[in-house]
Design an enzyme around this catalytic site. Structure first.
Site, mmCIF file in Angstrom:
data_model
loop_
_atom_site.group_PDB
_atom_site.id
_atom_site.type_symbol
_atom_site.label_atom_id
_atom_site.label_comp_id
_atom_site.label_asym_id
_atom_site.label_seq_id
_atom_site.Cartn_x
_atom_site.Cartn_y
_atom_site.Cartn_z
ATOM 1 N N ARG A 162 0.821 -1.219 0.000
ATOM 2 C CA ARG A 162 0.000 0.000 0.000
ATOM 3 C C ARG A 162 0.861 1.278 0.000
ATOM 4 N NH1 ARG A 162 -3.247 -3.584 -0.596
ATOM 5 N NH2 ARG A 162 -5.370 -3.650 0.218
ATOM 6 N N SER A 237 -10.816 -0.627 3.170
ATOM 7 C CA SER A 237 -10.065 -0.759 4.426
ATOM 8 C C SER A 237 -9.684 0.630 4.923
ATOM 9 C CB SER A 237 -8.765 -1.527 4.212
ATOM 10 O OG SER A 237 -9.023 -2.775 3.651
ATOM 11 N N GLU A 333 -5.126 3.754 6.300
ATOM 12 C CA GLU A 333 -4.727 3.534 4.912
ATOM 13 C C GLU A 333 -5.258 4.691 4.054
ATOM 14 O OE1 GLU A 333 -6.527 1.524 1.487
ATOM 15 O OE2 GLU A 333 -5.762 -0.274 2.468
#
Ligand code: EPU
Length: 337
Positions: A162, A237, A333
């Site tokens: 990520r 998420s 995130e």
């Protein structure tokens, strides 16, 4: 150049948070993007893609440039693969469907991820055993201040979990205008290693899955766990799965011997946040219109009129509680503005 003022961004962010942009323009070409960047309408520029990985906590006092650059082009074909160049404003899942229609392999596991093609490399989107880095060839980008155009190769992107150079050294410096992917045209590398995919294929009695079968399996898994942003505001998420050292991991697993985990190296372990947040008893809870999804604790949701600030407060509360109970620090995130 059509610039709007005090434009509501409610339908431009998947959390469905109702903040306003002081100035707003949607651009459908590199030329229009450069014109907007040079316009000096406001000293601050805010780039908006699919709005699927952001939490907006207040009005945006800037010129918001919405990237709406379309285009799909096959730029090279060889015996076993193809290079396709996709406009940064294309919707990610529509690109995946295009790849499947054409029997181009590599992105089927990434079906139904919200967001646009141009923002996907920034956080190296990933799901079900595949990450964008696996199919990325290069991307074109325009410098926000000089308007110079530049190509970034895979090595230059410094992809990680990520993460990419666009979240670090080059944060807020470039705008990605198109992405080139290398996809397979034969001998597809079918990836069913992620537990649930195999389970779904088994249920359907599929032993030799096609790209379409994998995509459909992923879509059904996602639909069963993750809320559709068109129905319930969310940003996928909310947190990254934390990577912890061996000592922290051992303390954790001693307390919860049944908990899932992934070994990253001899020293590091990744623990699913969903599990931590569930064990901290947040799953399915709601405060006003902000809540934690009932099927996947990693996803925060807006039940209607939650403000970005309310969702942020909930996220901070979760971080504190997870720290108190497991001494594990979890990081968002999504980008918070
Ligand atoms: N789990 C729980 N409780 C929950 C949710 C999950 O105990 O409420 C457990 C599950 O039982 C499972 C483990 O946690 O054992 C992992 O769950 P899951 O397979 O749903 O994946 P994840 O780690 O929660 C990651 C990505 C998702 C991606 C899935 C599938 C991150 C931060 N998230 O979630 O990505 O779809 O794997 O590959 O890495 C996104 O980034 O927006 C996103 C949805």
């Amino acid at each position: 150049m059509q610039i709007e003022e005090y434009k509501s961004l409610k339908s431009y962010n998947t959390f469905g948070v109702a903040v306003k942009a002081r100035y707003f323009i949607s651009v459908n070409s590199v030329k229009a993007l450069k014109k907007a960047l040079k316009s000096k309408v406001h000293e601050r520029i805010f780039i908006l893609g699919g709005g699927s990985n952001m939490l907006l906590t207040s009005d945006i006092d800037a010129l918001v440039i919405h990237i709406n650059i379309e285009g799909r082009e096959i730029i090279q074909r060889n015996d076993s693969s193809v290079l396709v160049k996709i406009g940064g404003g294309e919707i990610w899942h529509e690109f995946v469907l295009y790849a499947i229609e054409n029997d181009f392999g590599g992105v089927e596991n990434l079906s139904l991820i919200p967001g646009n093609v141009g923002t996907a490399p920034i956080q190296n989107i990933g799901a079900y055993g595949v990450e964008l880095v696996d199919v990325f060839e290069s991307c074109s980008a325009v410098h926000r201040e000089t308007c110079d155009e530049r190509i970034f190769t895979k090595d230059e992107m410094r992809f990680a979990y990520r993460d990419s150079i666009f979240k670090n050294e080059l944060k807020d410096t470039y705008v990605i205008t198109d992405v080139t992917f290398r996809l397979t045209t034969k001998n597809h590398k079918i990836n069913t290693s992620y537990g649930d995919i195999q389970k779904v294929l088994l249920e359907k009695e599929i032993t030799e899955p096609t790209l379409r079968a994998i995509s459909e399996a992923v879509i059904s898994i996602r639909r069963s766990k993750l809320p559709d942003p068109k129905v319930l505001g969310n940003s996928g998420s909310f947190f990254k799965n934390p990577i912890v050292d061996k000592k922290t991991f051992e303390l954790f697993i001693e307390k919860f011997p049944q908990a899932p985990f992934y070994k990253v190296s001899d020293f590091d372990y990744k623990i699913p946040d969903g599990c931590l947040i569930e064990k901290a008893r947040f799953k399915g809870k709601q405060w006003g219109d902000a809540g934690v999804h009932k099927n996947q604790a990693l996803v925060l949701v807006n039940y209607g009129n939650a403000t970005g600030k309310e969702i942020l407060e909930l996220a901070q509360h979760i971080q504190e509680k997870v720290w108190e109970f497991a001494q594990i620090k979890i990081e968002p995130e999504v980008n918070i503005f």
